[in-house]
Design a protein around this motif. Structure first.
Motif, short mmCIF file in Angstrom:
data_model
loop_
_atom_site.label_atom_id
_atom_site.label_comp_id
_atom_site.label_asym_id
_atom_site.label_seq_id
_atom_site.Cartn_x
_atom_site.Cartn_y
_atom_site.Cartn_z
N SER A 2 0.82 -1.21 0.00
CA SER A 2 0.00 0.00 0.00
C SER A 2 0.85 1.25 0.00
N GLU A 525 -12.66 -0.97 6.66
CA GLU A 525 -11.36 -1.02 7.34
C GLU A 525 -11.26 -2.25 8.24
N THR A 528 -10.39 -5.07 6.20
CA THR A 528 -8.98 -4.91 5.81
C THR A 528 -8.06 -5.41 6.91
N GLU A 529 -8.38 -5.06 8.14
CA GLU A 529 -7.56 -5.50 9.28
C GLU A 529 -7.62 -7.01 9.46
N ALA A 531 -7.94 -9.20 7.11
CA ALA A 531 -7.07 -9.78 6.07
C ALA A 531 -5.60 -9.57 6.41
N ARG A 532 -5.26 -8.39 6.92
CA ARG A 532 -3.86 -8.12 7.27
C ARG A 532 -3.35 -9.05 8.36
N HIS A 533 -4.25 -9.54 9.19
CA HIS A 533 -3.85 -10.44 10.28
C HIS A 533 -4.13 -11.90 9.96
N ARG A 557 -7.68 -0.37 -0.89
CA ARG A 557 -6.79 -0.78 0.20
C ARG A 557 -7.18 -2.15 0.74
N ALA A 558 -8.49 -2.39 0.83
CA ALA A 558 -8.95 -3.69 1.30
C ALA A 558 -8.52 -4.80 0.34
N ALA A 561 -4.97 -5.69 0.69
CA ALA A 561 -4.69 -6.47 1.91
C ALA A 561 -5.15 -7.91 1.77
N GLY A 562 -5.93 -8.20 0.71
CA GLY A 562 -6.38 -9.56 0.50
C GLY A 562 -7.87 -9.79 0.71
#
Length: 691
Positions: A2, A525, A528-529, A531-533, A557-558, A561-562
């Motif tokens: 990102s 968001e 998104t979080e 996916a980031r974890h 952004r999402a 992040a996947g």
């Protein structure tokens, strides 16, 4: 990743005006589809033309106005107003050409094969010509007011979207005036399509455009002159009403004054027949103060939209979609008390597959119930002869406290809504016009009933209007509930609308312009979080349009992040899916079928604890920032599952009516893969609800 991608790069965004125009190509494809009944194909053609009219009346008109003032600000796509107007021109020319190709090469032959003909002058029999000449002399000529153009007869005001003829004359009149040019304006009292009697044509399927008759007998309009030629034209004007709400004391009166001049506002488009010579076109351009780039040549009737009038005149069920009767909700058996049902559980309505009658009957019950103390409702578009309005009037006369929030600024329904407001006020209904600067677009009905020494609230919330016609042609979701927290939330929203109240805190509803935008952004968001974890992130949304740049950026952004994202967007979408490293986890599809897709549904996976909302709002800047909107959570798991299955999963499996958006901004129609069974989402629902 990102940190290395500039999400403000204009190349990542599709222009909103061009995206809106693109939708019409998908609708026109229905008119070209031989598997669609031929009268429905004709109806789709007229829908495209109506959409195009409104596109120029509003979108192009506003853009041209801002461009002229130097006030146009580039959006996320970075295009200047001059670039947008040039691209609109290019694409609109392609659309117009395709419309008339469809009319001449496909629809006219298909209609003729079914014994339905649009006759032109060169195809009239002697018998038909004699009958049409008599019709002209008896029904048309007496209401015409032809105007010869000279210094004493300047170019007249031409009403928005009306049929007109520019007539070239040769000779002198009784006063010795030389005839050069004259205009014939077709009054709106005249039918634009003339149905020839069966005894004249030997069948009941022959029709003639009014323009053909006017051109054929123009010499009778101008006796003593030689009519050299007569050319059709039509002008489209700016129809966006501008009222400085903060500076008026009475919004209804101010809108009424604006409406009076709408038909003669600034021209934005000139349509002329393909045979109209350059000299005549230039004369019209000069008189309307337009540019050459505002002219669109029509290889057919300039008011081809009127062809759709025969849909209701031709009684040929086999040439239309099969009739269906919306199912009555099984929750409301005959004779059941709606309040008893809703007191026990929520009821979901899926229109048009389920009948809108359940909403009408709930209100009817409230009108007659002595325990009902108050009724509050929003009306954006109600339609002519609405039974809901009749019931609201009756409720007020029965002594109920009735409050109606009417949105006077519902585009092209302003005049009808002013009349509606007057009728309700005369019956004793408290009518308010919402909030200055914010259209009230939320669809809400609140009934307050005394039960067992206390008060209970019953609520209906919908993604669509309280309009019975729309409920038969639009797909929408309605929720009927007595949930105390939702009822309290709706009560607070109505209090704020009618009483100019302060900021309110709602427990269940998402509320624009206050919490809807921030909540949607927060939920994106959150995915998104996840996916980031390393947890699954998932978003599915069904909308009419997506153009809010910050929401698009959040979805990018999402994706990066996947998060797996599926968007079902009927109309304009400014997001570009499938861009490597940015939106390769986003898929966008548009469904165009028998019904207009109108329901808005947001679903967030939330790591196994999904949340689903039905809303009146699209993810557009105006809906999220400048309107009164609500989003309601579907709290009962079985109802949430039903909404997901019917409006999301069902549509993601569509491989016949779906159009897939590419990163280049163009759509490709979906087809079943080899060995894959065809699936049409709307047809599947029709089958399920009629079974």
């Amino acid at each position: 990743m990102s940190k290395t991608v500039d999400l403000a790069n204009p190349e990542l965004y599709i222009n909103r005006e061009l995206a809106a125009l693109e939708f019409n190509f998908r609708v026109l494809a229905q008119a070209r589809d031989p598997d669609v009944p031929v009268l429905e194909r004709l109806r789709y053609l007229t829908i495209v033309n109506n959409n195009l009219d409104e596109y120029f009346e509003v979108r192009v008109a506003v853009l041209k106005h801002k461009h002229a003032l130097g006030a146009a600000v580039p959006g996320a796509d970075g295009l200047s107003s001059s670039e947008i107007l040039a691209r609109i021109r290019e694409r609109a020319l392609e659309l117009v050409a395709e419309i008339f190709d469809t009319w001449r090469e496909e629809l006219l032959p298909a209609l003729d094969a079914e014994g339905i003909r649009f006759l032109t002058r060169d195809g009239w029999s002697d018998k038909q010509r004699r009958w049409l000449q008599g019709y002209f002399q008896n029904e048309i000529m007496p209401v015409l007011s032809p105007l010869g153009l000279d210094p004493a007869h300047p170019f007249p005001r031409i009403l928005n979207k009306t049929l007109n003829l520019a007539v070239v004359l040769k000779g002198r009149d009784a006063f010795g005036r030389e005839g050069h040019m004259a205009l014939v304006r077709a009054p709106r009292s005249l039918p634009r399509i003339i149905h020839l009697p069966a005894e004249v044509s030997g069948g009941d399927g022959d029709f003639v455009f009014l323009a053909e008759v006017l051109q054929a007998f123009a010499d009778e309009i101008f006796p003593g002159f030689q009519v050299c030629a007569a050319y059709q034209f039509r002008v489209t004007r700016n129809s966006e009403l501008v009222v400085e709400e903060a500076e008026v004391e009475n919004l209804a009166r101010a809108l009424s004054e604006e409406l009076a001049g709408r038909g003669y506002a600034r021209p934005v488009r000139l349509e002329v027949g393909a045979d109209c010579p350059r000299a005549i076109t230039e004369m019209l351009i000069a008189n309307f103060d337009l540019e050459e780039t505002d002219v669109y040549r029509c290889d057919g009737p300039v008011n081809i939209i009127r062809a759709g009038m025969i849909y209701d005149q031709v009684d040929r069920p086999e040439l239309k979609f099969p009739r269906f009767t919306p199912r009555l909700s099984p929750a409301f058996d005959k004779g059941v008390n709606e309040f008893d049902v809703l007191g026990a559980r929520d009821v979901l309505l899926h229109h048009p597959y389920e009948s809108f009658a359940s909403v009408v009957e709930l209100l009817r019950r409230a009108v007659d119930d002595p325990g009902v103390l108050a009724i509050k409702q929003t009306l954006y578009r109600a339609g002519k002869d609405s039974p809901l309005v009749d019931l609201l009037v009756e409720a007020a006369r029965n002594g109920k406290d009735v409050t109606v929030v009417i949105e006077l600024r519902a585009r092209f329904d302003e005049e009808a809504n002013i009349g509606l407001a007057n009728r309700l006020q005369e019956a004793g209904v408290q009518v308010v016009y919402g909030v200055v600067g914010y259209k009230t677009h939320a669809k809400m009905l609140l009934i307050v009933r005394r039960e067992g020494g206390g008060l209970r609230r019953y609520v209906h919330l919908s993604t669509g209007n309280y309009h019975q016609g729309n409920s038969r042609g639009y797909t929408d979701i309605g929720l009927m509930t007595a949930d105390p927290e939702i009822g309290e939330d709706i009560h607070k929203v109505f209090q704020q609308l009618s009483g100019l109240g302060p900021m309110i805190q709602l427990k269940r509803l998402l509320h624009s312009p206050f919490t809807l935008y921030t909540s949607v952004m927060a939920k994106i968001e959150r995915e998104t979080e996840h996916a980031r974890h390393g947890r699954p992130g998932r978003i599915v949304a069904k909308l009419n349009a997506l153009n809010e740049a910050h929401v698009v950026e959040a979805l990018y952004r999402a994706s990066m992040a996947g998060v797996q994202i599926d968007l079902i967007i009927r109309g304009a979408c400014t997001l570009r899916p499938g861009i490597p490293g940015v939106s390769d986890n986003i898929r966008v599809r548009s469904i165009v079928g028998r019904f207009l897709e109108h329901s808005r549904v947001y679903w967030f996976g939330n790591d196994g604890a999904p949340e689903l909302y039905c809303a009146s709002a699209d993810w557009m800047e105006r809906n999220l920032m400048r309107r009164i909107e609500v989003g309601v959570p579907i709290l009962q798991p079985e109802l949430a599952r039903r909404v997901y299955d019917e409006t999301l999963d069902n549509y993601l499996r569509d491989n016949t009516q779906a159009w897939i958006l590419g990163s280049d901004g163009r759509y490709t129609r979906s087809h079943p893969a080899r060995g894959e069974a065809p699936h049409a989402a709307q047809q599947a629902l029709l089958a399920a609800y009629s079974g």
